[in-house]
Design a protein around this motif. Sequence first.
Motif, short mmCIF file in Angstrom:
data_model
loop_
_atom_site.label_atom_id
_atom_site.label_comp_id
_atom_site.label_asym_id
_atom_site.label_seq_id
_atom_site.Cartn_x
_atom_site.Cartn_y
_atom_site.Cartn_z
N LEU A 170 2.78 12.28 2.16
CA LEU A 170 1.60 11.68 2.76
C LEU A 170 1.98 10.82 3.96
O LEU A 170 1.35 10.87 5.01
CB LEU A 170 0.83 10.87 1.73
CG LEU A 170 -0.43 10.18 2.23
CD1 LEU A 170 -1.46 11.23 2.66
CD2 LEU A 170 -1.00 9.29 1.17
N TRP A 171 3.03 10.01 3.82
CA TRP A 171 3.45 9.15 4.92
C TRP A 171 4.01 9.96 6.09
O TRP A 171 3.80 9.60 7.25
CB TRP A 171 4.46 8.11 4.45
CG TRP A 171 3.79 7.09 3.59
CD1 TRP A 171 3.93 6.91 2.24
CD2 TRP A 171 2.83 6.12 4.00
NE1 TRP A 171 3.13 5.89 1.80
CE2 TRP A 171 2.44 5.39 2.87
CE3 TRP A 171 2.25 5.79 5.22
CZ2 TRP A 171 1.51 4.36 2.92
CZ3 TRP A 171 1.32 4.77 5.27
CH2 TRP A 171 0.97 4.06 4.13
N ARG A 188 0.92 11.32 7.81
CA ARG A 188 0.24 10.25 8.54
C ARG A 188 1.01 9.89 9.82
O ARG A 188 0.40 9.62 10.86
CB ARG A 188 0.06 9.01 7.67
CG ARG A 188 -0.87 9.22 6.50
CD ARG A 188 -2.26 9.52 6.96
NE ARG A 188 -3.15 9.63 5.81
CZ ARG A 188 -4.45 9.50 5.87
NH1 ARG A 188 -5.04 9.27 7.01
NH2 ARG A 188 -5.18 9.63 4.80
N THR A 219 -3.57 17.12 4.94
CA THR A 219 -3.70 15.82 4.28
C THR A 219 -4.84 15.83 3.26
O THR A 219 -4.69 15.31 2.15
CB THR A 219 -3.95 14.71 5.32
OG1 THR A 219 -2.85 14.69 6.22
CG2 THR A 219 -4.10 13.35 4.67
N LYS A 237 4.42 9.85 -2.56
CA LYS A 237 3.84 9.27 -1.35
C LYS A 237 4.57 9.71 -0.08
O LYS A 237 4.01 9.61 1.01
CB LYS A 237 3.87 7.74 -1.42
CG LYS A 237 3.14 7.17 -2.59
CD LYS A 237 1.66 7.21 -2.38
CE LYS A 237 0.98 6.47 -3.52
NZ LYS A 237 -0.32 6.93 -3.80
N TYR A 269 -3.73 18.01 0.30
CA TYR A 269 -2.72 17.28 -0.46
C TYR A 269 -3.37 16.17 -1.30
O TYR A 269 -3.03 15.98 -2.47
CB TYR A 269 -1.66 16.69 0.48
CG TYR A 269 -0.61 15.87 -0.22
CD1 TYR A 269 0.40 16.48 -0.94
CD2 TYR A 269 -0.64 14.48 -0.18
CE1 TYR A 269 1.37 15.73 -1.60
CE2 TYR A 269 0.31 13.72 -0.82
CZ TYR A 269 1.31 14.35 -1.53
OH TYR A 269 2.26 13.61 -2.18
N GLY A 270 -4.30 15.44 -0.69
CA GLY A 270 -4.99 14.38 -1.43
C GLY A 270 -5.78 14.91 -2.61
O GLY A 270 -5.78 14.31 -3.69
#
Length: 155
Positions: free
Chosen positions: A26-27, A30, A131, A23, A134-135
Amino acid sequence: MAFGRNKFAHSSSSASSGSLLSKVPLWVLRFLQFVFAITVIGLYAQYLRRANNDDAYSDSKWGYATAVGTIGAVSSLVLIWPALSIILFTALFGLFGNMYIHENPEGDGGVKRMKNAVWIDLINMLLWLVTAVYGMVMFFFFRRGKSLHTGRATV
């Protein structure tokens, strides 16, 4: 059996998709999306404010740019699917890139600022694209696990 290990419990490999280490990128993405979206709002909203203060017509392009920045900032906090933001920031980059990339600032601070804003728009679009990729990678890489309720089916 009641006190023993449940044979249908999730293995550590299927639970690794939710690990903290997966995670972190991702953070970070973001957070960067939020910072750059706020930057877009700051760069474009000043033209709307100036037009409002002068009781002049405010061009819808600057309103669109401010709205896209707001949608990007909210999307980065709410964790919405990134395809909408990719499309919006691509259109924003195309709109203002067409107007300002080939423009010579000749000492004009406003044109220089808008040229910089165009590149911030491109950075935003690329962050949303990263993003999304990556997702998808995380989804397809870690989807090999056991079902949630019974633990028997492979998903």
